[in-house]
Each structure stands twice: as structure tokens, then as C-alpha cells.
Design a protein around this motif. Structure first.
Motif, short mmCIF file in Angstrom:
data_model
loop_
_atom_site.label_atom_id
_atom_site.label_comp_id
_atom_site.label_asym_id
_atom_site.label_seq_id
_atom_site.Cartn_x
_atom_site.Cartn_y
_atom_site.Cartn_z
N PHE A 26 0.82 -1.21 0.00
CA PHE A 26 0.00 0.00 0.00
C PHE A 26 0.85 1.26 0.00
N VAL A 27 1.95 1.25 0.75
CA VAL A 27 2.81 2.43 0.82
C VAL A 27 3.49 2.69 -0.51
N GLY A 156 -9.63 0.92 8.68
CA GLY A 156 -9.01 0.45 7.45
C GLY A 156 -8.84 -1.05 7.34
N GLY A 157 -9.10 -1.79 8.43
CA GLY A 157 -8.87 -3.23 8.37
C GLY A 157 -7.39 -3.56 8.35
N SER A 332 -18.31 -4.72 -1.49
CA SER A 332 -18.94 -3.83 -0.52
C SER A 332 -17.97 -3.52 0.62
N THR A 333 -18.04 -4.31 1.69
CA THR A 333 -17.22 -4.05 2.88
C THR A 333 -15.73 -4.05 2.58
N GLU A 339 -10.21 0.96 0.17
CA GLU A 339 -10.17 2.38 -0.16
C GLU A 339 -9.65 3.20 1.02
N ALA A 340 -10.03 2.82 2.24
CA ALA A 340 -9.56 3.54 3.42
C ALA A 340 -8.05 3.40 3.58
N LEU A 341 -7.52 2.19 3.38
CA LEU A 341 -6.07 1.98 3.45
C LEU A 341 -5.35 2.77 2.37
#
Length: 357
Positions: A26-27, A156-157, A332-333, A339-341
Motif C-alpha cells: 500500500f505504501v 481500514g482493516g 462492498s465491505t 479504499e480507506a487503506l
């Protein structure tokens, strides 16, 4: 060239290394260019060297050579896993991101969820979050707790739910790596649960093995996440086990099984990413909360309160239901968590690369 420091768990559990692979993905995606990620342990209690955590020595080095600092991911709000020097933290000169951190309760002997005795104090959690420009909570329980403290954070999970997205440097597999079923174990005396369910673990495992064989899973092995699991795995006559300190070998073991029955969160989440059927047995709020966060709370088995063997039997008969649930959750979830991450890392990248002045 951008230097990012990452303070992360570096204990015995290989799950921490799998989280780090997901964090890297992700980074690096957010920065869109080559970055140097320099890791240091969150605590010195597992290490032979001194420099660890958010201490004076670490913060000085980050200010000298770093462009940004990441703390995470993992259970760093508890277990005494993150060393913090408040004076040094206040001297931090670069943007700070708290990435996928968790704080969870444990079951006491009355089967009530209570705080751990080694949980980070509210004052330290507040100081850490107020020092950060970006804060990502791993699960809903952690998110709700931080929000109740008046802190700004996003849900963000865990990045291991998306481990399938990163380039897979999996080792060449052989028939010896393939299994019908893997059982990810944990040494019971390392579980923060009452004594009675600890003593039941061995009998539960033996009955689960017999149950799996009844469902035509023949080649069954234990998977040790931690070298402290090895003596326990060795005590089962006739059961072989896998152990590795290489996260790519570990992920290969997961990809080469038909089913994973697991007491470990960080074999369950990669299995969800790789579309490997998995049955999760949870014994604390961290795992219960994380599985609920990804929308599979009803699939979870509560080790302290449920009849584990009967619940495993029910899920073996319902693996098709799990496949259908995952299909719905991906759009969905899980999409929202991803997207949050991604957006949190993008915000952090923007702060790090923003021209001075």
C-alpha cells in the motif's frame, strides 16, 4: 530519494512479517516511486540490539535521515509491544502515520471481555494519535475506542486481506508442500484465556483432526506461526507440522492447501485473499473484532463460548456459504476497507512529498 522509517512488531510471530508485506504494497503504491523503507523493532524485548520503538535514539535518526515515519501494523496498543518516549515523540520533525493498529480485550474467567493488564494507557494512546497526521485503526473495536477518546482515526482493516494484490514471490511448490488441510495452531499457554479452555485445546484439536478425516481431508498438517508453537506441535504423535520464518514460504503453504482451520488471524485473512476456504477459531477481541470488521462475524467461532468441534462441523458443511459471502463482501465491505487503506497512504504520501515552505 525518499526514506521512510517503519516501527513495526518484530517478535516471534510470522504474521507480523505478512502484515509488513501488505503495508509495503500500500505504501509503495501510494508513493508511485521507489522509496527506501527502513524498519526498526517496536520494542527491544525481542532484540539483541538497543535501538527500538519511539525512543530518543530512534527519533533522532528519523529526524536526521527520514522523510516520514510509519508505526504499524499490528497489535501495538497492547502487549507492551511499543516503547514510547513522550519527550522524543514531541521532537519528531517528519509526518507520522499510524497504520492498521489494534487494541483488543481478552476473556476473563467469567467469560467477560476485559482490558489486558499490559494495554497501553489512554494517555499514551492519545499522545501517539495526536502526534500523527494519519491514524488507521485495524478493527471496529479499536476504531470505536479511539473515537470515544476524542481522537481522529479511520477504519481500514488489515492489509493482509489484500495480500493477493502484491507481486507473489512464492517459492516453487512440490507435492511435499501440498496439504488437504492445514491447522494453524497456537501454544495454548500463550493464549490470554481462562485455564479451562486452555486445557481443552488438545482434545479439540484431536477431535478436529478426526472430523476432517471424516470429511475426506486426509493429508493434514499443523502450521506453526511462532517457534514457541513447535514443542506443542511435536507433542502430537503422528502429526507433521510446517514452520518457516520466510513469509513467502508461509504464504505458499497457505496457497497449497484445500482448507485452513485456524486459531490465527493472519492465516485466515490471507486465505480470504487467496480464495482458500478457511474456518476461524477466535479467543480474544482482536480476532473476533477483526473478523466482524470484514463482515464475517457470523462465520467466526468463539473458542471460549462455543462448542468448537460442532461449530467446525457446521462450517465444513457450509463452505459454499462462505464462498457466496466473500463474493458479496468483495464489492462492498472489503472494497471500502481497501479504499480507506489506500487513501490514508495517499494522504501520508502527499504530506511527505510536499515541498518545504
Amino acid at each position: 530519494m525518499i526514506n521512510l522509517y517503519c516501527i513495526r512488531p518484530k517478535g516471534f510471530n510470522i504474521g507480523n512479517d505478512v502484515i509488513y508485506l501488505g503495508l509495503n504494497h500500500f505504501v509503495r503504491s501510494a508513493f508511485g516511486e521507489l522509496v527506501n523503507i527502513i524498519t526498526l523493532p517496536a520494542t527491544s524485548k525481542y532484540e539483541t540490539h538497543k535501538k527500538a520503538g519511539l525512543t530518543a535514539e530512534t527519533i533522532y535518526e528519523v529526524n536526521q535521515f527520514g522523510n516520514g515515519l510509519i508505526v504499524g501494523g499490528g497489535n501495538l496498543y497492547e502487549n507492551g509491544e511499543l516503547e514510547i518516549n513522550p519527550t522524543a515523540l514531541k521532537a519528531l520533525e517528519v509526518p507520522l502515520m499510524l497504520f492498521s493498529l489494534a487494541r483488543g480485550k481478552i476473556f476473563n474467567r467469567r467469560q467477560e471481555l476485559v482490558d489486558r493488564t499490559d494495554v497501553m494507557t489512554d494517555e499514551r494512546i492519545t499522545l501517539l494519535n495526536k502526534s500523527a497526521q494519519v491514524s488507521v485503526s485495524r478493527d471496529k473495536a479499536t476504531y470505536d475506542y479511539l473515537r470515544a477518546l476524542g481522537l481522529s482515526t479511520v477504519l481500514g482493516g488489515c492489509p493482509t486481506l489484500f495480500i493477493h494484490e502484491m507481486p507473489q514471490h512464492l517459492v516453487p511448490s512440490s507435492e511435499k508442500d501440498r496439504t488437504d488441510a492445514l491447522i494453524s495452531i497456537r501454544q495454548p499457554n500463550l493464549m490470554s484465556i481462562p485455564i479451562e479452555p486452555q486445557y481443552r485445546v488438545r482434545d479439540d484439536l484431536l477431535r478436529i483432526i478426526d472430523l476432517l478425516r471424516c470429511f475426506n481431508y486426509r493429508n493434514i498438517k499443523f502450521l506453526c506461526h511462532d517457534r514457541r508453537d513447535i514443542p506443542y506441535a511435536s507433542s502430537f504423535t503422528g502429526m507433521e507440522y510446517f514452520y518457516t520464518e520466510d513469509p513467502y514460504v508461509y504464504l505458499t503453504f497457505l496457497k497449497n492447501t484445500r482448507l485452513c482451520v485456524t486459531y490465527r488471524l493472519h492465516s485466515f485473512l490471507p486465505c480470504m485473499a487467496f480464495d482458500i476456504p478457511a474456518i476461524k477459531i477466535s479467543y480474544d477481541q482482536r480476532a473476533l473484532g477483526m473478523v466482524e470488521t470484514i463482515g464475517l462475524g457470523g462465520w467466526n467461532i468463539n473458542m471460549v463460548k462455543d462448542n468448537i468441534v460442532e461449530e467446525v462441523r457446521t462450517r465444513l458443511r457450509s463452505l459454499g456459504d462462505l464462498a457466496a459471502m466473500k463474493t458479496a463482501l468483495r464489492s462492498s465491505t472489503w472494497s471500502g476497507l481497501r479504499e480507506a487503506l489506500a487513501s490514508s497512504c495517499a494522504r501520508f504520501a502527499e504530506m511527505v512529498t510536499k515541498p518545504a515552505g
